[in-house]
Motif scaffolding. Structure first.
Motif, mmCIF file in Angstrom:
data_model
loop_
_atom_site.group_PDB
_atom_site.id
_atom_site.type_symbol
_atom_site.label_atom_id
_atom_site.label_comp_id
_atom_site.label_asym_id
_atom_site.label_seq_id
_atom_site.Cartn_x
_atom_site.Cartn_y
_atom_site.Cartn_z
ATOM 1 N N ASN A 66 0.809 -1.221 0.000
ATOM 2 C CA ASN A 66 0.000 0.000 0.000
ATOM 3 C C ASN A 66 0.843 1.272 0.000
ATOM 4 O OD1 ASN A 66 1.007 0.077 2.600
ATOM 5 N ND2 ASN A 66 -0.986 0.215 3.607
ATOM 6 N N ASN A 67 2.100 1.169 -0.449
ATOM 7 C CA ASN A 67 2.962 2.360 -0.436
ATOM 8 C C ASN A 67 3.459 2.736 -1.835
ATOM 9 O OD1 ASN A 67 4.747 0.181 -0.735
ATOM 10 N ND2 ASN A 67 6.405 1.224 0.374
ATOM 11 N N ALA A 68 2.713 2.318 -2.876
ATOM 12 C CA ALA A 68 3.150 2.586 -4.249
ATOM 13 C C ALA A 68 2.632 3.935 -4.735
ATOM 14 C CB ALA A 68 2.664 1.478 -5.176
ATOM 15 N N ILE A 69 3.535 4.718 -5.310
ATOM 16 C CA ILE A 69 3.204 6.032 -5.853
ATOM 17 C C ILE A 69 3.628 6.075 -7.315
ATOM 18 C CG2 ILE A 69 3.650 8.519 -5.715
ATOM 19 C CD1 ILE A 69 4.273 8.144 -2.744
ATOM 20 N N LEU A 70 2.708 6.472 -8.171
ATOM 21 C CA LEU A 70 3.003 6.637 -9.596
ATOM 22 C C LEU A 70 3.271 8.108 -9.864
ATOM 23 C CD1 LEU A 70 3.044 5.412 -12.506
ATOM 24 C CD2 LEU A 70 0.587 5.963 -12.613
ATOM 25 N N VAL A 71 4.420 8.415 -10.473
ATOM 26 C CA VAL A 71 4.745 9.805 -10.807
ATOM 27 C C VAL A 71 4.867 9.933 -12.317
ATOM 28 C CG1 VAL A 71 5.805 10.336 -8.582
ATOM 29 C CG2 VAL A 71 7.223 9.418 -10.404
ATOM 30 N N LEU A 72 4.283 11.010 -12.846
ATOM 31 C CA LEU A 72 4.102 11.162 -14.291
ATOM 32 C C LEU A 72 4.660 12.501 -14.763
ATOM 33 C CD1 LEU A 72 0.462 9.798 -14.272
ATOM 34 C CD2 LEU A 72 2.520 8.569 -15.022
#
Length: 337
Positions: A66-72
């Motif tokens: 639950n600690n995944a971050i998507l950066v775009l």
């Protein structure tokens, strides 16, 4: 600016963590990874042949996943666009989060007009921001086998994708953080992009997009326009002591763009922005009100390219939105570099 960005993002991510359920590569940089999309159908019905995304990851996925971050990234940006926010003690701390820094359709690293083997240049089908997000969702759900993201973070066009994630996959993200961005593209922004596209197309070397060498004159003219629109006169008038300096600065900046950009990629990505509207032509306020994720909206107070009025409007309608304006005389570049 960077302190404000780091502090605001860090606070938002901390809240999401507790509330949420279930451009050059430097030596030693995280290794590139590739996710194959196959023949990827767009919302228009057209198909990108042999599609793929490229990305890097930082940090480790925790046991709870639950600690995944998507950066775009922003327009013509790569997965390096957020490097200044990634690192120990920064907002995107690999010691706390599993960070997925992705390239987007048309940026020259993921499948693009410039690198497609079967649909090169003008043969490439036009994609949208929604298509970018659908491809990223495939990467997250199929490639990384994640059913939920802690957050989606993006600068400028990356923020548009973040908004679209919140609209398209409301149950799969805890927080959304669009920086100097908009939830739909206004006629004002499209007019800016079209003026730059016309500059490229006016170059005889453009050849209808079937060029063998980059249309350098057109690219440099487009880049000069963009460099102006992403700044603000308050910054520029303080930065340069005479007019000759700003001309020299523009020449340097546009020379870099001509080396690093592909004209078709620029045109396709700006046209994707033209199509951007999370409401799909419907009621904008209602579309914003349907966003379930926590939202940290960070416009630049003097942004000429993506004026802050859109973020202010969005903050009034997204149920769990916080508005933090970046008070800066650097215009769109208040987002940091």
């Amino acid at each position: 600016m960077r302190k404000l960005l780091n502090a605001a993002l860090g606070a938002c991510l901390a809240v999401a963590m507790t509330a949420g359920a279930a451009n050059a590569d430097a030596p030693g940089a995280a290794p590139h990874q590739r996710f194959d999309l196959g023949d990827f159908r767009l919302e228009s019905g057209q198909v990108i042949e042999k599609g793929f995304l490229t990305y890097v990851t930082h940090g480790t996925l925790n046991e709870q996943r639950n600690n995944a971050i998507l950066v775009l990234p922003s327009l013509m940006g790569t997965h390096h666009r957020h490097d200044f926010l990634i690192g120990p003690g920064k907002a995107l701390d690999p010691g706390k989060y599993f960070i997925i820094a992705a390239d987007t359709l048309g940026n020259g690293r993921a499948i693009s007009p410039s690198n497609s083997e079967t649909q090169p240049g003008p043969k490439f089908p036009q994609f949208s921001i929604r298509d970018m997000v659908d491809a990223q969702h495939r990467l997250v759900a199929e490639g990384l086998e994640l059913d939920r993201l802690l957050a989606v973070v993006g600068l400028s066009m990356g923020g548009m994708q973040a908004y679209q994630w919140a609209a398209s996959f409301p149950d799969e993200i805890a927080a959304v953080i669009p920086i100097v961005s908009m939830a739909r593209t206004s006629p004002w922004v499209t007019a800016i992009w079209e003026s730059q596209r016309q500059a490229i197309m006016a170059d005889a070397a453009w050849a209808g997009g079937a060029y063998t060498e980059q249309p350098e004159k057109g690219l440099r003219a487009a880049a000069a326009s963009l460099e102006t629109w992403v700044r603000h006169w308050d910054w520029m008038d303080k930065e340069f002591t005479d007019n000759r300096q700003v001309v020299g600065w523009l020449n340097e900046r546009t020379a870099d763009a001509a080396k690093n950009w592909d004209a078709n990629d620029f045109i396709y990505q700006t046209r994707a922005e033209d199509l951007h509207d999370i409401a799909k032509g419907g009621d904008y306020a209602e579309a914003l009100a349907r966003i379930q994720a926590r939202a940290l909206l960070m416009p630049g107070s003097q942004d000429l390219l993506h004026p802050p009025a859109d973020s202010r409007f969005a903050a009034r309608h997204i149920p769990r939105a916080t508005l933090v304006e970046i008070d800066s005389d650097q215009g769109h570049m208040a987002s940091g570099s």
